[in-house]
Design an enzyme around this catalytic site. Structure first.
Site: not given
Length: 436
Positions: A151, A436
């Site tokens: 990322y 999450y």
């Protein structure tokens, strides 16, 4: 909490065109229709999980009904109804200083099928999410990652660390506080409400934290259909002398590697404590539990307080890892949201290849800790240069400027680095205590 219904936002036009150019379709998926089951199966496959059962599909459908789900489809494939890539996003908020929050575009379930690697799918999905988030007015995007090498190319960088903690209870004689309240066992069925109530109080005081949701709490409690160890879940609640519930510990017990009854391993599924008293009470319960030789807990503070509550600190093994990755989309909104520890007046030159945060930014922090951030005047010299990833890592104060400078991610005079470090020192060490 943000009120934007992101499900109504159309897929990013640029990403749609890029994927169409390689024969792929970029389209939303609703949790309420038949397309959801193949979407969920693709997510499970992407994370090397088992095929979800019918009950698991329906449980996930309820948990994800408010999410913005997007799939990439290869309509020329053998199974055109199954996506070859997935992404899941939703609006939430991030605590940036005790009592202060900022809207956050959360991203999860990013998968690309091994059959469709190296076609630009991940790039199209992630840049599409960022463009959509920025256009909707979100100053930050965030995610938790399974692979740390992916990322950074899109400007994400770790901003909050967490640790895995293991305590050898045979060496861990308790020397910490003796809490005056009481502990009681509570049922797994009561846990979603209990966990939500306690976590909501503590997460607004901890930089790096985000709200939980019912599906997350049901998973911790072992109440979802995929919970393999549901029958092993136990929980205790701590109430203070006024009768207020201040903490909840959820755990399982497994026999040790040598079998027999001792020593067992107590694995913490959640330990949420509102205050030092509850923290001490719940850790003491875990460490002094009968027949337990080791306590294991993940998503703990980077310097867990339990190591100061026992006689032999070396009985505690701490393994830190990056956990919460942030991506700045709106520099003024992101930097002005939190409180700061010292006055500052600098110009930061942010390098952002995607353009969202690129430019020279004036950052003025008053003695009271409030910041005013805007585009720098053209005649103002730059004090420090940094990447957009470095800015995301610095935002919560959990990373030192000088450490990033040593890695070449921040450039400029040492005195400006020191001034930035002094101002960005956090009131509370950042922590994200859920996935999450």
């Amino acid at each position: 909490m943000p009120t934007t219904d992101t499900r109504s936002l159309a897929p990013d036009a640029t990403s749609s065109a890029d994927l169409e150019a390689v024969g792929l379709e970029y389209t939303p998926v609703s949790a309420d229709d038949a397309a959801f089951e193949p979407f969920l199966r693709a997510v499970s496959r992407g994370f090397l999980g088992e095929e979800p059962s019918a009950d698991e599909v329906e449980s996930a459908r309820r948990a994800l009904t408010s999410r913005r789900l997007t799939g990439v489809f290869d309509r020329a494939g053998v199974d055109p109804a199954s996506p070859v890539a997935t992404v899941d996003s939703w609006p939430t908020e991030l605590t940036v200083s005790p009592g202060r929050t900022i809207p956050l575009w959360s991203i999860s379930a990013v998968t690309v099928a091994p059959t469709h690697r190296r076609r630009g799918i991940a790039r199209a999905m992630l840049t599409g999410e960022l463009r959509t988030a920025a256009a909707a007015g979100f100053p930050l995007a965030g995610l938790t990652v399974t692979e740390a090498t992916i990322y950074g190319r899109w400007g994400f960088s770790p901003a909050a660390w967490a640790s895995d903690v293991a305590v050898d209870t045979r060496r861990a004689r308790w020397t910490g506080p003796v809490a005056p309240g009481r502990l009681d066992f509570v049922s797994p069925e009561s846990l979603p409400e209990r966990l939500a109530r306690v976590h909501e109080r503590i997460r607004v005081e901890r930089p790096g934290a985000v709200p939980g949701w019912e599906g997350r709490w049901r998973g911790v409690a072992g109440l979802t259909p995929d919970a393999k160890d549901a029958k092993k879940v136990r929980a205790v609640s701590y109430r203070d002398t006024a009768g207020e519930e201040r903490g909840v510990l959820v755990y399982t017990l497994e026999s040790g590697p040598d079998g027999d009854f001792s020593p067992y391993v107590l694995t913490v599924r959640a330990l949420f404590a509102d205050g030092d008293e509850a923290t001490a009470a719940l850790w003491r319960f875990a460490i002094e539990h009968d027949l337990v030789g080791e306590v294991k807990a993940s998503l703990q503070p980077i310097a867990p307080p339990v190591q100061w509550m026992i006689a032999d600190r070396r009985a505690v093994t701490v393994t830190p890892t990056d956990h919460h990755w942030l991506r700045v989309l709106d520099v003024p909104a992101a930097l002005s949201a939190r409180r700061y520890a010292a006055a500052l007046d600098v110009v930061l030159r942010v390098e952002d290849p995607l353009g969202f945060a690129d430019g020279a930014w004036s950052v003025r922090i008053d003695a009271d800790g409030s910041a005013v951030v805007g585009r720098a005047a053209q005649d103002r010299a730059t004090d420090l240069e940094l990447t957009v990833g470095a800015l995301g890592s610095l935002l919560l104060g959990g990373v030192r400027v000088r450490d990033l400078a040593a890695a070449g991610l921040v450039r400029g005079p040492r005195e400006h680095q020191a001034a930035l470090d002094a101002a960005f020192t956090p009131e509370v060490t950042p922590l994200l205590d859920i996935w999450y």
